[in-house]
Design an enzyme around this catalytic site. Structure first.
Site, mmCIF file in Angstrom:
data_model
loop_
_atom_site.group_PDB
_atom_site.id
_atom_site.type_symbol
_atom_site.label_atom_id
_atom_site.label_comp_id
_atom_site.label_asym_id
_atom_site.label_seq_id
_atom_site.Cartn_x
_atom_site.Cartn_y
_atom_site.Cartn_z
ATOM 1 C CE1 TYR A 198 1.951 6.241 -4.344
ATOM 2 C CE2 TYR A 198 2.041 6.160 -6.726
ATOM 3 C CZ TYR A 198 2.011 5.512 -5.510
ATOM 4 O OH TYR A 198 2.042 4.147 -5.472
ATOM 5 C CG ASP A 253 -3.533 11.211 -7.497
ATOM 6 O OD1 ASP A 253 -4.482 10.720 -6.870
ATOM 7 O OD2 ASP A 253 -2.454 10.612 -7.673
HETATM 8 C C1 LIG Z 1 -1.368 4.508 -4.971
HETATM 9 C C2 LIG Z 1 -1.382 5.826 -5.601
HETATM 10 C C3 LIG Z 1 -1.228 5.962 -6.987
HETATM 11 C C4 LIG Z 1 -0.957 4.779 -7.876
HETATM 12 O O1 LIG Z 1 -2.033 3.899 -7.956
HETATM 13 P P1 LIG Z 1 -1.870 2.306 -8.174
HETATM 14 O O2 LIG Z 1 -3.277 1.833 -8.120
HETATM 15 O O3 LIG Z 1 -1.018 1.792 -7.058
HETATM 16 O O4 LIG Z 1 -1.228 2.110 -9.501
HETATM 17 C C5 LIG Z 1 -1.299 7.240 -7.516
HETATM 18 N N1 LIG Z 1 -1.496 8.325 -6.737
HETATM 19 C C6 LIG Z 1 -1.640 8.231 -5.398
HETATM 20 C C7 LIG Z 1 -1.848 9.461 -4.598
HETATM 21 C C8 LIG Z 1 -1.595 6.985 -4.789
HETATM 22 O O5 LIG Z 1 -1.717 6.901 -3.460
#
Ligand SMILES: *Cc1c(COP(=O)(O)O)cnc(C)c1O
Length: 405
Positions: free
Chosen positions: A122, A194
């Site tokens: 990301y 993630d």
């Molecule tokens: C959007 C996103 C983030 C960051 O999150 P925010 O809530 O925008 O700070 C991290 N990892 C992935 C895969 C994302 O899609």
């Protein structure tokens, strides 16, 4: 339903993929109820939004578990219990955004510590790692996590964290959480995932062996494009303590209204995910034979390099589809994106509305062009976050927009 007869759904769920057993409520029941009981003073079925910065004590130190709202708030406690139940975790720490949660995690390391992650990361995480934490002395290697041997080679005696993202953004690669977690544990490294793109409904990394699972709750969990939030879930008491210390010390706390909106959104997560997945499958199958389309990325295709793994590791293939045009000029992609009427041109994903975006100039603009192209992110790559509208309308919209290609 009286509060005394309310089942306690905040306890840990251990069944893989959240299927119901007689001891663990199913995923949908947890999504609706976990962490929430009717308010004992009024019977309100939704948790109150506690707009308060501090809590009155009977005597110094004699309080009801809450002292100051940077540290904790009852609406946040309800959200944390709910998210923990969805991931089958003992602990959840909610943050003000997904990036704030990764920021807190990275602050647990010290100069010289090394982190291995994916080369299809990301964009915001890549920026945080390389532009904020590298100057503080953390070291990063971005490897192809599909190649477990290459990951093993990237590991050094200073490696502390293996940061996995799967499916990836925007190339929709799928990595083997169980194999990578096992590799990390052989050398005493923490494995973190993630899980934003899959949501806990489709994939549960802790059950596959990971130590930490992180969400941008802004996306599928919140689900309605109306709130920004993040969270980390874990079964490790030590990680829970470290991350709670950081939210107390550094303060990236979510507000009570944000927590309420997330709790409200999560109640329909399982229903939304089913429709996201169905619509994405239909869109991917429509795009693939289209004469103006060169390539479609969606893990549901049998010839996707990790299709079997995705089938094993995920309940379904998710709501994201990426595609490349035969004419790879970015201007051609711009024309298609300008022509859609149902798909809205916007960053972000996971909301009920279908979105269309151009990673090279939007979410991934902070990654240098050569690096971007080397990792397979072409200039005409278009990413779709397929929403929950009617399938026929989504396909008709893409059909007319592709005439501009
Ligand atoms: C959007 C996103 C983030 C960051 O999150 P925010 O809530 O925008 O700070 C991290 N990892 C992935 C895969 C994302 O899609």
């Amino acid at each position: 339903m009286s509060s005394s007869s309310t089942p306690d759904l905040s306890t840990t769920a251990t069944t893989e993929n959240g299927s119901a057993s007689h001891t663990t409520p199913g995923f949908g029941t947890r999504a609706v109820h976990a962490g929430q009981q009717p308010d004992p003073s009024t019977g309100a079925i939704m948790p109150p939004v506690y707009f308060t910065s501090t809590y009155v004590q009977d005597a110094p130190g004699d309080h009801k578990g809450y002292e100051y709202a940077r540290v904790s708030n009852p609406t946040r406690t309800a959200l944390e219990a709910n998210l923990a139940a969805l991931e089958g975790a003992e602990h959840c720490i909610a943050f003000s955004s997904g990036m704030a949660s990764i920021d807190a995690l990275l602050k647990t390391f010290t100069p010289g510590d090394h982190i291995v992650s994916t080369n299809d990361l990301y964009g915001g995480t890549f920026r945080l790692m390389t532009q904020v934490f590298e100057p503080f002395g953390l070291r990063f290697t971005f490897a192809d996590l599909a190649d477990v041997d290459a990951v093993a080679e990237a590991i050094t005696p200073n490696t502390r964290l293996l940061w996995i993202e799967t499916p990836t953004n925007p190339l929709l690669k799928v990595f083997d959480i169980a194999a990578l977690s096992e590799l990390a544990h052989r050398t005493n490294i923490t494995a973190g995932v993630d899980n934003t793109f899959a949501s806990p409904y489709l994939q549960q990394p802790l059950a596959l062996g990971a130590d930490l699972v992180m969400h941008s709750t802004t996306k599928y969990l919140g689900g309605h494009s109306d709130v920004v939030g993040g969270a980390i879930m874990t079964n490790s008491d030590a990680w829970n303590e470290k991350l709670r210390f950081l939210i107390k010390s550094a303060g990236a706390a979510p507000g009570p209204m944000d927590c309420f909106l997330q709790l409200r959104g999560i109640k329909t997560l399982h229903l939304r995910m089913e429709r996201h997945c169905e619509n994405a499958a239909a869109v991917a199958r429509f795009l693939r034979p289209h004469p103006k389309v060169a390539d479609v990325r969606w893990p549901g295709f049998e010839d996707h390099p990790a299709h079997d793994l995705a089938k094993r590791q995920m309940r379904d293939f998710g709501g994201m589809v990426s595609f490349v045009l035969k004419d790879d000029a970015p201007e051609t992609a711009y024309r298609v994106m300008a022509a859609t009427k149902v798909f809205a041109l916007a960053e972000s994903l996971g909301g009920v509305e279908s979105l269309i975006s151009h990673p090279a100039s939007m979410t991934h603009a902070s990654i240098p062009a050569e690096k971007r192209r080397a990792s397979g992110l072409s200039d005409s790559l278009i990413r779709l976050s397929v929403g929950i509208e009617d399938e026929a309308d989504l396909i008709a919209d893409l059909e007319q927009a592709l005439e501009a290609a």
